[in-house]
Design a protein around this motif. Structure first.
Motif, short mmCIF file in Angstrom:
data_model
loop_
_atom_site.label_atom_id
_atom_site.label_comp_id
_atom_site.label_asym_id
_atom_site.label_seq_id
_atom_site.Cartn_x
_atom_site.Cartn_y
_atom_site.Cartn_z
N VAL A 322 0.63 -1.30 0.04
CA VAL A 322 0.00 0.09 0.02
C VAL A 322 0.77 1.20 0.02
O VAL A 322 0.42 2.24 -0.28
CB VAL A 322 -1.03 0.06 1.13
CG1 VAL A 322 -0.09 0.28 2.41
CG2 VAL A 322 -2.19 0.92 1.00
N GLU A 323 1.96 1.07 0.25
CA GLU A 323 2.97 2.28 0.65
C GLU A 323 3.16 3.12 -0.86
O GLU A 323 3.19 4.50 -0.96
CB GLU A 323 4.47 1.91 0.92
CG GLU A 323 4.35 1.51 2.36
CD GLU A 323 4.20 -0.29 2.42
OE1 GLU A 323 3.66 -0.61 1.46
OE2 GLU A 323 4.12 -0.57 3.69
N LEU A 328 2.11 8.22 -3.86
CA LEU A 328 1.61 8.78 -4.91
C LEU A 328 0.43 9.64 -4.62
O LEU A 328 0.47 11.10 -4.86
CB LEU A 328 1.10 7.83 -5.81
CG LEU A 328 0.87 8.13 -7.30
CD1 LEU A 328 1.95 9.12 -8.08
CD2 LEU A 328 0.23 7.11 -8.20
N VAL A 329 -0.55 9.23 -3.80
CA VAL A 329 -1.64 9.81 -3.44
C VAL A 329 -1.06 11.37 -2.38
O VAL A 329 -1.54 12.65 -2.86
CB VAL A 329 -2.70 9.24 -2.64
CG1 VAL A 329 -3.78 10.03 -1.85
CG2 VAL A 329 -3.27 8.20 -3.69
N ALA A 330 -0.46 10.91 -1.60
CA ALA A 330 -0.02 11.99 -0.62
C ALA A 330 0.68 13.10 -1.39
O ALA A 330 0.56 14.24 -1.15
CB ALA A 330 1.02 11.51 0.51
N ASN A 331 1.71 12.99 -2.31
CA ASN A 331 2.25 13.89 -3.19
C ASN A 331 1.44 14.53 -4.07
O ASN A 331 1.58 15.79 -4.11
CB ASN A 331 3.40 13.19 -3.95
CG ASN A 331 4.64 12.79 -3.22
OD1 ASN A 331 4.73 13.28 -2.25
ND2 ASN A 331 5.40 11.55 -3.62
N ILE A 332 0.38 13.98 -4.57
CA ILE A 332 -0.59 14.66 -5.37
C ILE A 332 -1.35 15.68 -4.56
O ILE A 332 -1.76 17.11 -4.83
CB ILE A 332 -1.38 14.14 -6.07
CG1 ILE A 332 -0.62 13.05 -7.19
CG2 ILE A 332 -2.46 14.60 -6.79
CD1 ILE A 332 -1.22 11.97 -7.90
N ILE A 333 -1.84 15.13 -3.40
CA ILE A 333 -2.67 15.99 -2.47
C ILE A 333 -1.90 17.09 -1.81
O ILE A 333 -2.66 18.30 -1.82
CB ILE A 333 -3.41 15.28 -1.32
CG1 ILE A 333 -4.15 14.17 -1.87
CG2 ILE A 333 -4.01 16.05 -0.07
CD1 ILE A 333 -4.86 13.39 -0.73
N GLN A 334 -0.81 16.84 -1.71
CA GLN A 334 0.13 18.12 -1.14
C GLN A 334 0.21 19.26 -2.05
O GLN A 334 0.50 20.42 -1.45
CB GLN A 334 1.58 17.53 -0.76
CG GLN A 334 2.41 18.31 0.12
CD GLN A 334 3.83 17.74 0.49
OE1 GLN A 334 3.90 16.59 0.16
NE2 GLN A 334 4.61 18.56 1.10
#
Length: 473
Positions: A322-323, A328-334
């Motif tokens: 899941v990492e 990927l999601v964290a970098n886009i949201i940030q």
């Protein structure tokens, strides 16, 4: 070359068994370390380990083939005799006759081929007068010149036909010589046709050998994947790979140049083909590199297309790793605000929203909070706001609508070409008191909206909504 050494059976020219070649290959990988920024050293070591394992596997396949006296490319001569009994009783002469008839059929089909005419002229014969002995003698003249012959269209057709109908010795010679200049043939406008055909007809051991030659030098691999002709050949190779070992070897090499490939017009097609045909756990290393560099890829004119497929593939990685997806999601949201206003980056944010995962949409909304008014009046940003309104549920839709209602620029939003569209989506998505407040705002500004081209659309939406409520169920 020592025939008693199993590694020498692969072919001394390939250099697969030389320790110093392994060191040179490691140096090549280290040199490419700077191609995509500072890649982790373990990434390069992982590829080297998989390459050595593939060489060992190839050696075992070669030894097994020699012990069993098998040639994986061999196809039997067509038998024209009525039965095997007749053939055995007639002896060797009948077998020669069958081979003779076989080559006469070849000549009849290819008698107008320019390459055959050239070969016939070099022997002082016409195509019709040549028998199978002349054909075999003529093919001997090609020895050592396969790569040159493959670069000419008629010569390429000649070699393709030999791969399909020639004897094992001829097929092995074509493969061995083509392998020595494989990368150059792959990017040649004619030579790539032979390589594509070669990939389709060879068996597992030869296919693995092609893969080893390609992945030994990641710089050459990058050049091949960036070329128009090379891209087509590489996509054919990707679709041809069946075993997990073959796929993992290619992915480990592609991981070293992943950032460059995703931002290349042709290279991203190769990576996209890998994402399409390989299982998620095979392509996970590439997804890991892309996840850490997603901002750079999302804002590239070629990279943003493949990033959307990477997001979907990373979602498939959740059960076992899941990492990758979380990174990927964290970098886009940030970077959601910057990406939402970017002509390419906004598609990455929209792709995340379309997953309809509440935590992700909640995170994007929180990151964009306080900026919905300005985003609503921009071409790219309005697309993101609209997606949030229709795909995030009532709570988020009401939060976005409330921000527009409480803004001093609410009239600007209603009259803007893009903001007007956002307001209509808000009318559709918001519920309860928030929806009533939006209706009242539009009615309050109706004098300013009546004479405005975009404002008229909102008033029309309100009137239709009221008529719908009054009509009996």
């Amino acid at each position: 070359m020592n025939p008693n050494n199993p590694r020498d059976m692969i072919g001394s020219s390939s250099g697969l068994d030389k320790d110093n070649d392994d060191d040179d290959h490691h140096d090549d990988l280290a040199h490419n370390h700077g191609l995509d920024g500072d890649l982790p050293e373990d990434l390069l070591e992982d590829h080297r380990a998989k390459l050595n394992a593939a060489i060992g596997r190839l050696t075992k396949l070669q030894v097994r083939s020699i012990k069993n006296n098998l040639d994986h490319l061999e196809t039997p001569w067509p038998v024209f005799a009525k039965s095997s009994t007749t053939l055995q009783s007639s002896g060797v002469n009948n077998l020669d006759h069958c081979r003779h008839r076989h080559h006469l059929l070849i000549l009849h089909k290819y008698q107008n081929d320019r390459y055959y005419q050239w070969l016939a002229a070099s022997l002082g014969r016409t195509g019709r007068d040549m028998d199978y002995r002349a054909i075999l003698h003529t093919f001997g003249q090609v020895r050592g010149q396969v790569c040159s012959v493959a670069r000419e269209i008629y010569g390429c057709n000649f070699l393709k036909f030999r791969l399909q109908n020639g004897n094992p010795e001829e097929k092995h010679m074509i493969f061995s010589e083509a392998k020595e200049d494989l990368c150059s043939l792959m990017v040649h406008r004619v030579g790539n046709i032979l390589v594509k055909h070669l990939i389709q007809v060879v068996k597992e051991d030869k296919l693995l050998e092609i893969l080893i030659v390609l992945t030994r030098d990641v710089r050459r691999l990058r050049s091949v994947c960036s070329d128009d002709n090379g891209t087509v050949v590489m996509m054919g190779l990707v679709m041809r790979l069946r075993t997990q070992e073959q796929q993992s070897l290619l992915i480990s090499a592609m991981t070293c140049i992943a950032l460059t490939m995703t931002k290349s017009k042709n290279g991203n097609l190769v990576i996209n083909c890998c994402l399409k045909h390989f299982h998620a756990h095979i392509v996970e290393p590439i997804l890991g590199v892309i996840a850490t560099k997603c901002l750079e890829i999302a804002t590239d004119k070629y990279g943003y297309c493949i990033l959307q497929n990477c997001i979907l593939k990373a979602k498939d990685c959740i059960p076992f790793k899941v990492e990758v997806f979380n990174t990927l999601v964290a970098n886009i949201i940030q970077n959601a605000h910057f990406l939402s206003e970017h002509c390419c980056g906004n598609y990455a944010v929209q792709c995340l929203i379309e997953l309809k995962m509440p935590q992700i949409n909640q995170g994007i909304t929180t990151q964009l909070e306080g900026r919905f008014v300005s985003l609503s009046m921009k071409k790219q940003g309005s697309n993101v706001v609209e997606k949030l309104l229709i795909m995030s549920g009532e709570e988020i839709a009401n939060r976005i609508t409330n921000e527009i209602l409480s803004s001093s620029r609410s009239l600007e939003v209603l009259q803007d070409s893009y903001g007007n569209s956002v307001a209509r989506f808000a009318l559709e998505a918001s519920r309860g008191s928030v929806r009533n407040a939006l209706d009242q705002l539009i009615v309050r500004y109706s004098p300013q909206l009546e004479n405005h081209s975009y404002g008229k659309r909102l008033l029309h939406e309100i009137s239709l909504s009221k008529k719908h409520k009054r009509s009996p169920a």
